[in-house]
Design an enzyme around this catalytic site. Structure first.
Site, mmCIF file in Angstrom:
data_model
loop_
_atom_site.group_PDB
_atom_site.id
_atom_site.type_symbol
_atom_site.label_atom_id
_atom_site.label_comp_id
_atom_site.label_asym_id
_atom_site.label_seq_id
_atom_site.Cartn_x
_atom_site.Cartn_y
_atom_site.Cartn_z
ATOM 1 N N THR A 240 0.853 -1.188 0.000
ATOM 2 C CA THR A 240 0.000 0.000 0.000
ATOM 3 C C THR A 240 0.890 1.239 0.000
ATOM 4 O O THR A 240 2.106 1.166 0.241
ATOM 5 C CB THR A 240 -0.954 -0.033 1.221
ATOM 6 O OG1 THR A 240 -1.822 1.096 1.183
ATOM 7 C CG2 THR A 240 -0.190 -0.029 2.533
ATOM 8 N N CYS A 241 0.276 2.406 -0.290
ATOM 9 C CA CYS A 241 1.033 3.663 -0.309
ATOM 10 C C CYS A 241 0.013 4.796 -0.270
ATOM 11 O O CYS A 241 -1.015 4.669 0.393
ATOM 12 C CB CYS A 241 1.939 3.743 -1.550
ATOM 13 S SG CYS A 241 1.040 3.682 -3.107
ATOM 14 N N GLY A 242 0.267 5.895 -0.968
ATOM 15 C CA GLY A 242 -0.677 7.000 -0.970
ATOM 16 C C GLY A 242 -1.858 6.774 -1.900
ATOM 17 O O GLY A 242 -3.005 6.992 -1.523
ATOM 18 N N TRP A 269 -3.955 4.704 0.722
ATOM 19 C CA TRP A 269 -4.338 5.679 1.747
ATOM 20 C C TRP A 269 -5.362 6.689 1.243
ATOM 21 O O TRP A 269 -6.127 7.268 2.032
ATOM 22 C CB TRP A 269 -3.113 6.404 2.315
ATOM 23 C CG TRP A 269 -3.438 7.041 3.629
ATOM 24 C CD1 TRP A 269 -3.639 8.365 3.895
ATOM 25 C CD2 TRP A 269 -3.678 6.360 4.865
ATOM 26 N NE1 TRP A 269 -3.972 8.552 5.211
ATOM 27 C CE2 TRP A 269 -3.994 7.336 5.833
ATOM 28 C CE3 TRP A 269 -3.642 5.014 5.252
ATOM 29 C CZ2 TRP A 269 -4.291 7.013 7.154
ATOM 30 C CZ3 TRP A 269 -3.926 4.684 6.560
ATOM 31 C CH2 TRP A 269 -4.252 5.683 7.496
#
Length: 283
Positions: A240-242, A269
């Site tokens: 996962t990330c932004g 996110w």
């Protein structure tokens, strides 16, 4: 020294040697954060690796979603690739203008569509240019090519699946955002999102995967990096990330380390940070 693998990562030397192969297709998958003051398409138009096509991450996406650049529907991906002359039997090499940032997202998108003869260019366009290799400013001549797609549902997770994994601990959830964003010490660049991270997730910032020249670290160094962050790479992983772009860098690293059981949380996110009923951890 990098051992070239046409299914994960290839060197500029490898690409230069194969540049004129008839079944090679090169994609410029440059994408930049909105505040970067860089225009990926304009940069491609000015200079790109000979024969490269431009892959527009924002356009080749599921634009029915309110979330940014979600994975495209199968039919849209197939039609866009056909129009770009990318199809069955092609070896695809993907690069970006940052060195290595957005190209792995497109590598993962091809994987999602069942395509495995796909690699990221190690060090990307900056390394290619620094070595004085050829560039051009004209788009290539394109002929339609049929593409067969078999979507691999195991490579993508939605918010419900990630919430379950967060509670059960049956996956390693690995977050590629910078440490201060993961810890919730700074505001998110996208307005309206809470700060912090998914409970029980680990942090391996995407920038830590790279050497100073923008190439990916060796498998040995990657293993030590993930282990130092508390990640058990023998477990299946959700990255996962932004907004789902740099998460794919973690997925590429996991594939390089011999862990094929990984999936991208596509909403990342941008989705998790938006909903107040989802728990957020800090620190």
């Amino acid at each position: 020294m990098l051992i070239d693998d046409p299914q994960t990562l290839v060197s500029t030397d490898w690409l230069a040697a194969h540049l004129h192969d008839p079944d090679l297709r090169i994609l410029d998958a440059s994408w930049y954060m909105p505040d970067s003051d860089r225009n990926a398409r304009a940069e491609y138009d000015a200079a790109h690796i000979p024969g490269a096509r431009f892959f527009d991450i924002d356009e080749i996406s599921d634009q029915r979603s309110e979330l940014p650049h979600m994975a495209p529907p199968v039919e849209k991906f197939m039609s866009r690739m056909r129009a770009m002359g990318v199809g069955d039997g092609h070896q695809v090499v993907i690069y970006d203008g940052a060195g290595m940032f957005s190209a792995p997202r497109v590598w993962w998108t091809f994987r999602l569509m069942g395509k495995t003869d796909v690699a990221v260019l190690d060090g990307g366009f900056p390394k290619w240019q620094a070595e004085g290799r050829p560039v051009e400013d004209m788009p290539p001549m394109v002929k339609d090519r049929h593409m067969t797609v078999r979507r691999q549902a195991s490579l993508i997770k939605d918010v419900t699946q990630v919430a379950a994994a967060s509670k059960l601990g049956d996956y390693e959830i690995i977050d590629a955002r910078p440490a201060e964003r993961f810890r919730g010490e700074v505001e998110e660049p996208r307005p309206g999102l809470r700060s912090g991270h998914i409970p029980n997730s680990k942090n391996v910032p995407f920038s830590s995967l790279l050497n100073a020249d923008g190439t990916m670290k060796t498998v040995t160094d990657l293993k030590s990096l993930f282990s130092g962050a508390g990640v058990d790479i023998s477990k299946p992983a959700i990255t996962t990330c932004g907004s789902g772009v740099t998460a794919a860098m973690l997925s590429l690293a996991l594939e390089r380390m011999g862990q094929p059981n990984h999936a991208v949380y596509d909403g990342s996110w941008a989705e998790w940070g938006m909903f107040s009923d989802l728990k957020v951890a800090k620190g």
